[in-house]
Write a protein that holds these residues in place. Structure first.
Motif, PDB file in Angstrom:
ATOM      1  N   ALA B 183      34.587  40.943  42.888  1.00 40.12           N
ATOM      2  CA  ALA B 183      35.198  41.460  44.155  1.00 40.12           C
ATOM      3  C   ALA B 183      35.499  40.473  45.238  1.00 40.12           C
ATOM      4  N   ALA B 184      34.371  39.442  44.964  1.00 45.80           N
ATOM      5  CA  ALA B 184      34.437  38.215  46.188  1.00 45.80           C
ATOM      6  C   ALA B 184      35.752  37.368  45.931  1.00 45.80           C
ATOM      7  N   ALA B 185      36.114  37.150  44.447  1.00 45.93           N
ATOM      8  CA  ALA B 185      37.384  36.482  44.081  1.00 45.93           C
ATOM      9  C   ALA B 185      38.366  37.035  44.480  1.00 45.93           C
ATOM     10  N   ASN B 186      38.614  38.331  44.157  1.00 43.90           N
ATOM     11  CA  ASN B 186      39.675  38.886  44.543  1.00 43.90           C
ATOM     12  C   ASN B 186      39.932  39.140  46.282  1.00 43.90           C
ATOM     13  N   ALA B 187      38.813  38.978  46.758  1.00 40.71           N
ATOM     14  CA  ALA B 187      38.879  39.054  48.461  1.00 40.71           C
ATOM     15  C   ALA B 187      38.890  37.569  49.054  1.00 40.71           C
ATOM     16  N   ALA B 188      38.894  36.686  48.409  1.00 32.48           N
ATOM     17  CA  ALA B 188      38.867  35.449  48.719  1.00 32.48           C
ATOM     18  C   ALA B 188      40.034  34.990  49.522  1.00 32.48           C
ATOM     19  N   ALA B 189      39.795  33.977  50.498  1.00 30.99           N
ATOM     20  CA  ALA B 189      40.884  33.914  51.589  1.00 30.99           C
ATOM     21  C   ALA B 189      42.096  33.123  50.686  1.00 30.99           C
ATOM     22  N   GLN B 190      41.679  32.267  49.751  1.00 33.14           N
ATOM     23  CA  GLN B 190      42.652  31.592  48.960  1.00 33.14           C
ATOM     24  C   GLN B 190      42.406  32.392  47.556  1.00 33.14           C
ATOM     25  N   VAL B 191      43.529  33.295  47.327  1.00 31.72           N
ATOM     26  CA  VAL B 191      43.203  34.066  45.974  1.00 31.72           C
ATOM     27  C   VAL B 191      43.676  33.199  44.977  1.00 31.72           C
ATOM     28  N   PRO B 192      42.746  33.282  43.984  1.00 29.17           N
ATOM     29  CA  PRO B 192      43.097  32.439  42.749  1.00 29.17           C
ATOM     30  C   PRO B 192      44.297  33.075  42.033  1.00 29.17           C
ATOM     31  N   ASP B 193      44.697  32.332  41.159  1.00 29.14           N
ATOM     32  CA  ASP B 193      45.688  32.727  40.080  1.00 29.14           C
ATOM     33  C   ASP B 193      45.148  33.348  38.925  1.00 29.14           C
ATOM     34  N   VAL B 194      44.046  33.099  38.706  1.00 32.20           N
ATOM     35  CA  VAL B 194      43.316  33.920  37.449  1.00 32.20           C
ATOM     36  C   VAL B 194      42.079  33.639  37.678  1.00 32.20           C
ATOM     37  N   LEU B 195      41.222  34.544  36.913  1.00 30.95           N
ATOM     38  CA  LEU B 195      39.807  34.862  37.245  1.00 30.95           C
ATOM     39  C   LEU B 195      39.259  34.788  35.730  1.00 30.95           C
ATOM     40  N   VAL B 196      38.409  33.684  35.634  1.00 30.22           N
ATOM     41  CA  VAL B 196      37.865  33.620  34.358  1.00 30.22           C
ATOM     42  C   VAL B 196      36.372  33.967  34.123  1.00 30.22           C
ATOM     43  N   ILE B 197      36.061  34.785  33.417  1.00 33.62           N
ATOM     44  CA  ILE B 197      34.576  35.208  33.341  1.00 33.62           C
ATOM     45  C   ILE B 197      34.131  34.753  31.802  1.00 33.62           C
ATOM     46  N   THR B 198      32.984  33.892  31.685  1.00 32.18           N
ATOM     47  CA  THR B 198      32.797  33.292  30.400  1.00 32.18           C
ATOM     48  C   THR B 198      31.184  33.173  30.264  1.00 32.18           C
ATOM     49  N   THR B 226      43.005  38.449  34.673  1.00 29.66           N
ATOM     50  CA  THR B 226      41.465  38.177  34.168  1.00 29.66           C
ATOM     51  C   THR B 226      41.537  37.488  32.825  1.00 29.66           C
ATOM     52  N   LEU B 227      40.814  36.508  32.488  1.00 30.28           N
ATOM     53  CA  LEU B 227      40.451  35.834  31.285  1.00 30.28           C
ATOM     54  C   LEU B 227      39.134  36.039  30.813  1.00 30.28           C
ATOM     55  N   VAL B 228      38.602  36.749  29.935  1.00 27.76           N
ATOM     56  CA  VAL B 228      37.266  36.853  29.641  1.00 27.76           C
ATOM     57  C   VAL B 228      36.924  36.096  28.271  1.00 27.76           C
ATOM     58  N   ALA B 229      36.021  35.153  28.308  1.00 26.58           N
ATOM     59  CA  ALA B 229      35.552  34.686  26.893  1.00 26.58           C
ATOM     60  C   ALA B 229      33.979  34.496  26.881  1.00 26.58           C
ATOM     61  N   ILE B 230      33.822  35.504  25.947  1.00 25.69           N
ATOM     62  CA  ILE B 230      32.271  35.586  25.854  1.00 25.69           C
ATOM     63  C   ILE B 230      32.186  35.225  24.351  1.00 25.69           C
ATOM     64  N   GLY B 231      31.381  34.086  24.166  1.00 29.26           N
ATOM     65  CA  GLY B 231      31.031  33.536  22.811  1.00 29.26           C
ATOM     66  C   GLY B 231      30.420  34.478  22.094  1.00 29.26           C
ATOM     67  N   HIS B 232      30.892  34.923  20.870  1.00 32.35           N
ATOM     68  CA  HIS B 232      30.300  35.622  20.084  1.00 32.35           C
ATOM     69  C   HIS B 232      30.837  35.791  18.637  1.00 32.35           C
ATOM     70  N   GLU B 233      30.198  36.107  17.720  1.00 36.77           N
ATOM     71  CA  GLU B 233      31.069  36.272  16.412  1.00 36.77           C
ATOM     72  C   GLU B 233      31.532  37.686  15.828  1.00 36.77           C
TER      73      GLU B 233
END
Lengths: 65, 374
Positions: B183-198, B226-233
């Motif tokens: 939510a914070a990233a989406n509301a940031a003053a300078q909105v990012p081009d991409v959101l990475v959750i890892t 969004t780009l989500v990267a959770i290391g797992h097999e």
């Protein structure tokens, strides 16, 4: 190569082509043919000079990369 | 028993609740889910039981971890209370599925529900900017995932702004922190081009936050791609399914986001060579053309001369064929009357008539002696 120069080249080249086409008319008069030939030689000289300059320019560009 | 201790019913309920609040303000009970029902889309009632006992629970749908099913083993935390009308129950605070079978079943149910809602639909996927200029990175600041991601990112590309949101990626606070960070990233003053959750790999428990309904919905709802990267097999987390793109590891995420500078530089070098070659070829082609035009020009003039010459020759031959002096040279003569008129027939002659003869080299005067018609 500026836009103006490119245009000039294109115009002169078209003029030369037109002139050669006129020379191929079987009913052309000799004095007319001679006149066209002289004009053609002059155009060729101009275009040659231009291309030589362009070649030097290109070499300089390619060498500087 | 003290005879004086006689309660009114309400007093007893109040007294017992007070005692419970002191003795067991918050309990956690694990058991098998039974009699599960939801009322008015808001209230949840169920029992937890084992072989011998059963305890009633009451709560709101907001405490649910996702869809639940009878027979699941869950761990429920809450406040035990005696209700003045409905009897004893535990007021639910949190419900956590436990045990491999239950966790899997709960995950399957949630996945099916979110799938049905269209959260994982391919047509929802947006393209990520390549490369982005500003990205929000949601992960634990102390983690290897954080270090790996930034290391690969910097090795491949430069000048990227990274806003890091430091969150716990496992344990109880993880879900709330991750949702808040999205939510914070989406509301940031300078909105990012991409959101990475890892985060890096771990046990099913460690990765549980990324398959919760809250995190999955927050990822799906993110306005920033969004780009989500959770290391797992083995299993893919639900958050990854909801993401616009997923990556297998934090490093892989960095690779997917950015081109390799080395490769790009090599391509640029090739383009530069092509450009040079193209320019050289252009001039060469024009020179060739000029040479051929020159040939045409000369040929044109030559042809014009030749044509004129051959016409001249034909004219010359014709002229000479009609030239009367040619005939005179061969021995013919022209006979004229004294008035200059040419005589072509014997009928215009009579004996004694004086005529003028023209020969190739001069003239003569003659008198006709006899006339014979042939």
């Amino acid at each position: 190569m500026t836009k103006k120069e490119a245009f000039k080249y294109r115009d002169k080249a078209a003029e030369l082509e037109n002139l050669v086409a006129q020379l191929q008319d079987p009913d052309i008069q000799i004095d007319e043919a001679t006149k066209l030939h002289t004009a053609g030689l002059k155009l060729i000289a101009e275009l040659e000079t231009y291309l030589k300059q362009a070649e030097v320019e290109v070499r300089r560009h390619v060498a500087h990369e | 028993m003290d005879e004086r201790l006689v309660f009114g019913v309400s007093d007893f309920v109040a007294y017992l609740n007070q005692t419970l609040e002191i003795a067991y303000p918050y309990v956690t009970i694990e058991g098998e889910l039974a009699n599960f029902r939801v009322s008015k889309n808001r209230w949840v009632y169920f029992d937890l039981k084992d072989d011998d006992s059963s305890v009633k629970f009451f709560g709101t749908v907001y405490a649910l971890p996702g869809p639940l099913e009878e027979g699941m083993v869950v761990r429920v935390s809450g406040n035990p209370r005696l209700h003045n009308l409905y009897g004893f129950s535990v007021n639910v605070q949190t419900i956590t599925p436990v045990g491999e079978g239950t966790l899997r079943r709960a995950a399957d149910l949630l996945a099916a529900k979110l799938q049905a809602e269209g959260l994982f639909a391919p047509e929802r996927k947006r393209a990520l900017p390549y490369p982005p200029q500003r990205l929000a990175l949601i992960t634990a600041g102390e983690s290897a995932a954080y270090a790996d991601f930034l290391k690969i990112l910097n090795a491949r590309w430069r000048g990227l702004e990274v806003d890091h949101y430091d969150v716990q990626v496992q344990g109880e606070p993880a879900v709330g922190q991750i949702v808040a960070a999205i939510a914070a990233a989406n509301a940031a003053a300078q909105v990012p081009d991409v959101l990475v959750i890892t985060r890096g790999g771990g046990s099913a428990d460690d990765l549980a936050a990324f398959s919760t309904e809250q995190v999955t919905r927050a990822v799906a709802a993110s306005r920033v791609p969004t780009l989500v990267a959770i290391g797992h097999e083995v299993d893919v987390s639900l958050a990854e399914l909801a993401a616009d793109q997923r990556a297998s590891t934090p490093s892989n995420a960095a690779e997917l986001l950015t081109p390799d500078r080395g490769v790009v530089l090599r391509q640029l070098e090739e383009l530069r060579n092509d450009l040079g070659r193209g320019l050289t070829r252009l001039v060469a082609t024009r020179k060739d053309w000029l040479i051929s035009e020159r040939r045409e020009l000369d040929r044109g003039l030559q042809t014009a001369y030749q044509t004129a010459q051959s016409r001249l020759e034909i004219a010359r031959r014709l002229l000479s064929a009609y030239d009367p002096t040619t005939a005179l040279r061969r021995g013919y003569a022209i006979i004229r009357e004294t008035n200059g008129e040419i005589i072509k027939r014997t009928m215009h002659l009579q004996p004694g008539q004086v005529v003028e003869l023209t020969l190739s080299d001069g003239t003569a005067t003659a008198t006709i002696e006899t006339v014979r018609k042939s």
